[in-house]
Every structure is written in C-alpha cells, then in structure tokens.
Design a protein around this motif. Structure first.
Motif, PDB file in Angstrom:
ATOM      1  N   ARG A  97       0.387  -1.447   0.383  1.00  0.00           N
ATOM      2  CA  ARG A  97       0.088  -0.219   0.107  1.00  0.00           C
ATOM      3  C   ARG A  97       0.564   1.466  -0.033  1.00  0.00           C
ATOM      4  N   THR A  98       2.007   1.485   0.569  1.00  0.00           N
ATOM      5  CA  THR A  98       3.139   2.647   0.562  1.00  0.00           C
ATOM      6  C   THR A  98       4.113   2.016  -0.034  1.00  0.00           C
ATOM      7  N   GLY A  99       5.049   1.380  -0.642  1.00  0.00           N
ATOM      8  CA  GLY A  99       5.767   0.969  -1.195  1.00  0.00           C
ATOM      9  C   GLY A  99       7.319   0.662  -0.129  1.00  0.00           C
ATOM     10  N   GLU A 100       6.944   1.163   0.998  1.00  0.00           N
ATOM     11  CA  GLU A 100       7.895   0.941   2.475  1.00  0.00           C
ATOM     12  C   GLU A 100       8.726  -0.124   1.775  1.00  0.00           C
ATOM     13  N   THR A 101       9.957  -0.250   1.736  1.00  0.00           N
ATOM     14  CA  THR A 101      11.029  -0.981   1.329  1.00  0.00           C
ATOM     15  C   THR A 101      11.733  -1.593   3.131  1.00  0.00           C
ATOM     16  N   GLU A 102      12.276  -3.002   2.942  1.00  0.00           N
ATOM     17  CA  GLU A 102      12.726  -3.459   4.071  1.00  0.00           C
ATOM     18  C   GLU A 102      13.978  -4.338   3.780  1.00  0.00           C
ATOM     19  N   LEU A 103      15.219  -4.970   2.908  1.00  0.00           N
ATOM     20  CA  LEU A 103      16.129  -5.095   2.967  1.00  0.00           C
ATOM     21  C   LEU A 103      15.854  -6.571   3.523  1.00  0.00           C
ATOM     22  N   THR A 104      15.535  -7.832   3.021  1.00  0.00           N
ATOM     23  CA  THR A 104      15.585  -8.670   4.392  1.00  0.00           C
ATOM     24  C   THR A 104      16.525  -9.612   3.168  1.00  0.00           C
ATOM     25  N   THR A 105      17.022  -9.917   2.369  1.00  0.00           N
ATOM     26  CA  THR A 105      18.004 -10.982   1.690  1.00  0.00           C
ATOM     27  C   THR A 105      19.380 -10.817   0.850  1.00  0.00           C
ATOM     28  N   GLU A 106      20.160 -11.278   1.045  1.00  0.00           N
ATOM     29  CA  GLU A 106      21.313 -11.585   0.234  1.00  0.00           C
ATOM     30  C   GLU A 106      21.708 -12.748  -0.317  1.00  0.00           C
ATOM     31  N   SER A 107      22.013 -12.768  -1.644  1.00  0.00           N
ATOM     32  CA  SER A 107      22.456 -14.271  -2.075  1.00  0.00           C
ATOM     33  C   SER A 107      23.614 -13.912  -3.108  1.00  0.00           C
ATOM     34  N   THR A 108      24.186 -15.158  -3.680  1.00  0.00           N
ATOM     35  CA  THR A 108      25.071 -15.239  -5.035  1.00  0.00           C
ATOM     36  C   THR A 108      24.772 -16.306  -5.530  1.00  0.00           C
ATOM     37  N   PHE A 109      24.566 -17.065  -6.727  1.00  0.00           N
ATOM     38  CA  PHE A 109      23.940 -17.683  -7.459  1.00  0.00           C
ATOM     39  C   PHE A 109      24.815 -17.833  -8.701  1.00  0.00           C
ATOM     40  N   THR A 110      25.860 -19.168  -8.676  1.00  0.00           N
ATOM     41  CA  THR A 110      26.596 -19.365 -10.203  1.00  0.00           C
ATOM     42  C   THR A 110      25.924 -20.105 -10.833  1.00  0.00           C
ATOM     43  N   PHE A 111      25.525 -20.020 -12.312  1.00  0.00           N
ATOM     44  CA  PHE A 111      24.635 -20.827 -13.170  1.00  0.00           C
ATOM     45  C   PHE A 111      25.511 -20.769 -14.556  1.00  0.00           C
ATOM     46  N   VAL A 112      25.373 -22.119 -14.782  1.00  0.00           N
ATOM     47  CA  VAL A 112      25.880 -22.512 -16.268  1.00  0.00           C
ATOM     48  C   VAL A 112      25.260 -22.488 -16.944  1.00  0.00           C
ATOM     49  N   ALA A 113      25.661 -21.801 -18.771  1.00  0.00           N
ATOM     50  CA  ALA A 113      25.451 -21.228 -19.490  1.00  0.00           C
ATOM     51  C   ALA A 113      25.824 -22.804 -20.987  1.00  0.00           C
ATOM     52  N   VAL A 114      23.887 -23.309 -21.068  1.00  0.00           N
ATOM     53  CA  VAL A 114      24.217 -24.791 -21.613  1.00  0.00           C
ATOM     54  C   VAL A 114      23.248 -24.691 -23.120  1.00  0.00           C
ATOM     55  N   ASP A 115      23.938 -25.712 -23.709  1.00  0.00           N
ATOM     56  CA  ASP A 115      23.493 -26.011 -25.572  1.00  0.00           C
ATOM     57  C   ASP A 115      21.972 -27.073 -24.486  1.00  0.00           C
ATOM     58  N   ALA A 116      21.720 -27.806 -26.416  1.00  0.00           N
ATOM     59  CA  ALA A 116      19.970 -28.201 -26.068  1.00  0.00           C
ATOM     60  C   ALA A 116      20.637 -29.698 -25.639  1.00  0.00           C
ATOM     61  N   ASP A 117      22.052 -30.251 -25.503  1.00  0.00           N
ATOM     62  CA  ASP A 117      22.831 -31.412 -25.005  1.00  0.00           C
ATOM     63  C   ASP A 117      23.135 -31.085 -23.808  1.00  0.00           C
ATOM     64  N   SER A 118      22.489 -30.089 -23.131  1.00  0.00           N
ATOM     65  CA  SER A 118      23.112 -29.910 -21.305  1.00  0.00           C
ATOM     66  C   SER A 118      24.490 -29.898 -21.598  1.00  0.00           C
ATOM     67  N   SER A 119      25.137 -29.595 -22.916  1.00  0.00           N
ATOM     68  CA  SER A 119      26.443 -28.976 -22.573  1.00  0.00           C
ATOM     69  C   SER A 119      27.108 -27.801 -22.081  1.00  0.00           C
ATOM     70  N   PRO A 120      27.845 -27.715 -21.769  1.00  0.00           N
ATOM     71  CA  PRO A 120      28.174 -26.479 -21.482  1.00  0.00           C
ATOM     72  C   PRO A 120      29.177 -25.907 -22.241  1.00  0.00           C
ATOM     73  N   VAL A 121      28.554 -24.205 -22.805  1.00  0.00           N
ATOM     74  CA  VAL A 121      29.020 -23.423 -24.011  1.00  0.00           C
ATOM     75  C   VAL A 121      29.398 -21.903 -23.395  1.00  0.00           C
ATOM     76  N   THR A 122      30.207 -21.258 -24.326  1.00  0.00           N
ATOM     77  CA  THR A 122      31.040 -20.096 -23.532  1.00  0.00           C
ATOM     78  C   THR A 122      29.728 -18.689 -23.300  1.00  0.00           C
ATOM     79  N   VAL A 123      30.231 -18.247 -22.649  1.00  0.00           N
ATOM     80  CA  VAL A 123      29.693 -17.073 -22.038  1.00  0.00           C
ATOM     81  C   VAL A 123      30.276 -15.637 -22.719  1.00  0.00           C
TER      82      VAL A 123
END
Length: 145
Positions: A97-123
């Motif tokens: 209702r007000t747009g008031e915010t409060e930081l609750t969570t911080e994180s980092t994830f690592t993802f891997v780019a893959v092709d149609a065969d689920s093999s890693p590809v260069t980014v």
C-alpha cells in the motif's frame, strides 16, 4: 557484449498464505525458488543461452517477509567465467500500500550456460559501462570475499 545493467531484473511476488511457514512468514524455500528463477532470467539475458543453477554461493536471510507483503527480488550478473555466470540477488519486504521497503535477503548464485544437449557453452565477457554498474559489481564482489 552485454553490460551489467542490461542483465538487471526486478520482479515482485505477492506473499500468500500457501507461501508461509508456521510463523506466518514467507517460507525460505519459496523465496529461494524466486531468487533462482529471477537469477536464471538474468543469467540467460547475459549469456543468450539457457542457464542452469550450478551453485548457491551464499544465501543470507536477515528479516522475514510476512503474508500480505510483496517480495521484491532483484538480480544482475556481476561476473562471468568461460561458461559460468555469477548473479547477485537481493530481496526486500515491500508494503504494497505504501511501497515502503526493507532489505531481507542477500545472495549470490552461479549458473552455467548450456546447449540443447546440456553441455556447457562459452559465455560472453561482461562489460561495465556506468558508475552505477561498477557500484553494483563492487558490492557483489565484496560479498564474495
């Protein structure tokens, strides 16, 4: 080459009773799912390929998000390897209702780019063209240490 700010994504999720734990706050697993989904979107925008979760590097919950609040989730790519993409994520409790915010969570994830065969590809290489992009990248790198 994609820029950091081009990978920046924000999304909102309304916290409903079926998302809650016994304390009537957002279950951490639901928030983790939302972080993973938005993080993957950011990684795919960067890589131009399908990206899959390889690692949750860090996940810090500092405050709960209650039923009826909105979970505001932010993601952006801050580093890249040969086929891996590191994404910084943060979540806030937002009062709808007000747009008031409060930081609750911080994180980092690592993802891997893959092709149609689920093999890693260069980014591609990540470029940072603005002061805001550099500030965001430095904040994420500092959390890595």
């Amino acid at each position: 080459m994609p820029t950091l700010l081009e990978t920046h994504i924000e999304n909102r999720f309304r916290v409903q009773p079926h998302h809650a734990n016994n304390h009537q706050t957002l279950h951490g697993g639901n928030l983790m799912k939302w972080l993973d989904e938005i993080g993957a979107m950011s990684a795919m925008r960067f890589a131009g390929e399908t990206c899959v979760t390889a690692q949750v590097n860090r996940l810090d919950f500092s405050r709960p998000i209650g039923i009826g609040d909105t979970a505001l989730v932010e993601a952006y790519v801050y580093d890249a390897g040969r086929s891996s993409v590191k994404v910084a994520l943060r979540a806030w409790r937002e009062e709808p209702r007000t747009g008031e915010t409060e930081l609750t969570t911080e994180s980092t994830f690592t993802f891997v780019a893959v092709d149609a065969d689920s093999s890693p590809v260069t980014v591609p290489s990540l470029t940072v063209e603005t002061e805001e992009g550099e500030r965001l990248r430095e904040r994420a790198l500092d959390r890595d240490e």
